[in-house]
Design an enzyme around this catalytic site. Structure first.
Site, PDB file in Angstrom:
ATOM      1  N   ASP A 139      -3.118  -2.821  -5.233  1.00  0.00           N
ATOM      2  CA  ASP A 139      -2.065  -3.771  -4.861  1.00  0.00           C
ATOM      3  C   ASP A 139      -1.116  -4.026  -6.023  1.00  0.00           C
ATOM      4  O   ASP A 139       0.107  -4.102  -5.854  1.00  0.00           O
ATOM      5  CB  ASP A 139      -2.679  -5.106  -4.415  1.00  0.00           C
ATOM      6  CG  ASP A 139      -3.188  -5.082  -2.991  1.00  0.00           C
ATOM      7  OD1 ASP A 139      -2.848  -4.156  -2.229  1.00  0.00           O
ATOM      8  OD2 ASP A 139      -3.934  -6.016  -2.630  1.00  0.00           O
ATOM      9  N   HIS A 194      -9.207  -2.109  -5.260  1.00  0.00           N
ATOM     10  CA  HIS A 194      -8.109  -2.369  -4.330  1.00  0.00           C
ATOM     11  C   HIS A 194      -7.122  -3.380  -4.906  1.00  0.00           C
ATOM     12  O   HIS A 194      -5.911  -3.258  -4.679  1.00  0.00           O
ATOM     13  CB  HIS A 194      -8.625  -2.870  -2.975  1.00  0.00           C
ATOM     14  CG  HIS A 194      -7.501  -3.077  -2.003  1.00  0.00           C
ATOM     15  ND1 HIS A 194      -6.930  -2.039  -1.301  1.00  0.00           N
ATOM     16  CD2 HIS A 194      -6.804  -4.202  -1.666  1.00  0.00           C
ATOM     17  CE1 HIS A 194      -5.941  -2.512  -0.568  1.00  0.00           C
ATOM     18  NE2 HIS A 194      -5.840  -3.812  -0.769  1.00  0.00           N
ATOM     19  N   HIS A 236      -0.767 -11.201  -4.875  1.00  0.00           N
ATOM     20  CA  HIS A 236       0.625 -10.792  -4.699  1.00  0.00           C
ATOM     21  C   HIS A 236       1.612 -11.778  -5.313  1.00  0.00           C
ATOM     22  O   HIS A 236       2.606 -11.373  -5.928  1.00  0.00           O
ATOM     23  CB  HIS A 236       0.927 -10.601  -3.220  1.00  0.00           C
ATOM     24  CG  HIS A 236       0.125  -9.514  -2.581  1.00  0.00           C
ATOM     25  ND1 HIS A 236       0.235  -8.192  -2.953  1.00  0.00           N
ATOM     26  CD2 HIS A 236      -0.820  -9.550  -1.615  1.00  0.00           C
ATOM     27  CE1 HIS A 236      -0.594  -7.463  -2.230  1.00  0.00           C
ATOM     28  NE2 HIS A 236      -1.249  -8.260  -1.418  1.00  0.00           N
ATOM     29  N   HIS A 246       0.826  -1.213   0.000  1.00  0.00           N
ATOM     30  CA  HIS A 246       0.000   0.000   0.000  1.00  0.00           C
ATOM     31  C   HIS A 246       0.859   1.260   0.000  1.00  0.00           C
ATOM     32  O   HIS A 246       0.564   2.229  -0.714  1.00  0.00           O
ATOM     33  CB  HIS A 246      -0.946   0.015   1.192  1.00  0.00           C
ATOM     34  CG  HIS A 246      -1.889  -1.131   1.228  1.00  0.00           C
ATOM     35  ND1 HIS A 246      -2.647  -1.439   2.334  1.00  0.00           N
ATOM     36  CD2 HIS A 246      -2.197  -2.076   0.291  1.00  0.00           C
ATOM     37  CE1 HIS A 246      -3.388  -2.517   2.072  1.00  0.00           C
ATOM     38  NE2 HIS A 246      -3.119  -2.915   0.843  1.00  0.00           N
TER      39      HIS A 246
END
Length: 280
Positions: A241, A237, A263, A82
């Protein structure tokens, strides 16, 4: 992406923030300090002997379970995505981030607080030019039904498909040509999220110990507990990321198409792009 400026940038003055780590639940303070051109983004663990430093680079990623973690065999800095997303969105190329614990504070679960702090400190344009790389070939990664593809494009674009059978959120699609303004207005405010049925298991594994309705969207069996900032805040969001994870490599122009990516796959794509740019 690194904003609209052709020059490298840093902060005009230092800023600090105290908060809590999303997964560790630890209180943590970060202080961001200006650095000269070509320094990169550097984290410094001021709580450890010798105050070791590590660059925010994809080769230093050591874990991608529920967040992105950089580190060595001796120490780690987790949930960097973030803050890195905010730095990428604001166009900060060079910064020293002093941190006194192992996890970056979660703030409100988005990049909004970090971005506001960066603008409050002021952006300093440096004399050195920023090199933005061009993608001329298709690069992709895939694991099962999740994949990421980057195509040649004139700027930085993302098209993300979030797939879910959960009745409260369903499938979501987000597509943005991202510049500094789009990031600030459309992506930075979008918060991380969690499913209520996963919380007990996550906390048993030492995760989400600092999570609350103040820093995460909570999704119950048939409803979203928080008021959403956007109807499609979940997929936004995920793009936030992605912007953070891809800041672990030099800035580039390309169209990123993502389906179910997280991720782990983001970092794999970053490594493939870096290899394409520098190992040919």
């Amino acid at each position: 992406m690194r904003s609209n400026s052709e020059k490298q940038q840093t902060l005009k003055e230092s800023i600090s923030y105290d908060g809590v780590g999303l997964h560790t639940g630890q209180n943590v303070k970060i202080t961001c300090k200006p650095l000269p051109a070509d320094s990169g983004i550097i984290f410094k663990r001021v709580d450890l002997p010798g105050k070791p430093e590590i660059k925010a680079e994809v080769d230093n990623v050591v874990a991608t379970n529920r967040s992105t973690t950089i580190g060595t065999d001796e120490y780690r800095i987790s949930t960097v995505e973030h803050l890195l997303s905010a730095l990428n969105g604001a166009g900060i190329d060079n910064l020293l981030i002093e941190i006194n614990a192992e996890e970056v504070p979660v703030t409100d679960g988005s990049a909004k607080v970090f971005l506001e702090l960066l603008y409050e400190a002021g952006i300093e344009e440096l004399d050195s030019k920023r090199k933005v790389y061009k993608i001329d070939e298709i690069i992709w990664v895939r694991e099962g039904d999740a994949y990421l593809v980057v195509l040649p494009f004139v700027s930085f674009k993302t098209s993300y498909t979030f797939v879910s059978e959960h009745s409260a959120i369903g499938n979501q699609f987000g597509e943005f040509i991202i510049n500094e303004e789009v990031f600030r207005d459309e992506l930075a405010p979008c918060r991380t999220f969690g499913f209520a049925q996963e919380i007990e298991d996550l906390q048993a594994r030492g995760l989400a110990l600092g999570g609350s309705l103040e820093n995460a969207i909570l999704i119950e069996e048939d409803e979203v507990i928080n008021d959403l900032r956007f109807p499609d805040e979940i997929v936004r969001h995920k793009i936030l990321d992605l912007v953070g994870d891809l800041s672990l490599i030099p800035p580039f122009k390309g169209h990123i198409i993502a389906v179910r990516s997280g991720h782990k796959l983001n970092v794999k794509l970053a490594k493939n792009i870096k290899s394409y740019l520098f190992d040919q």
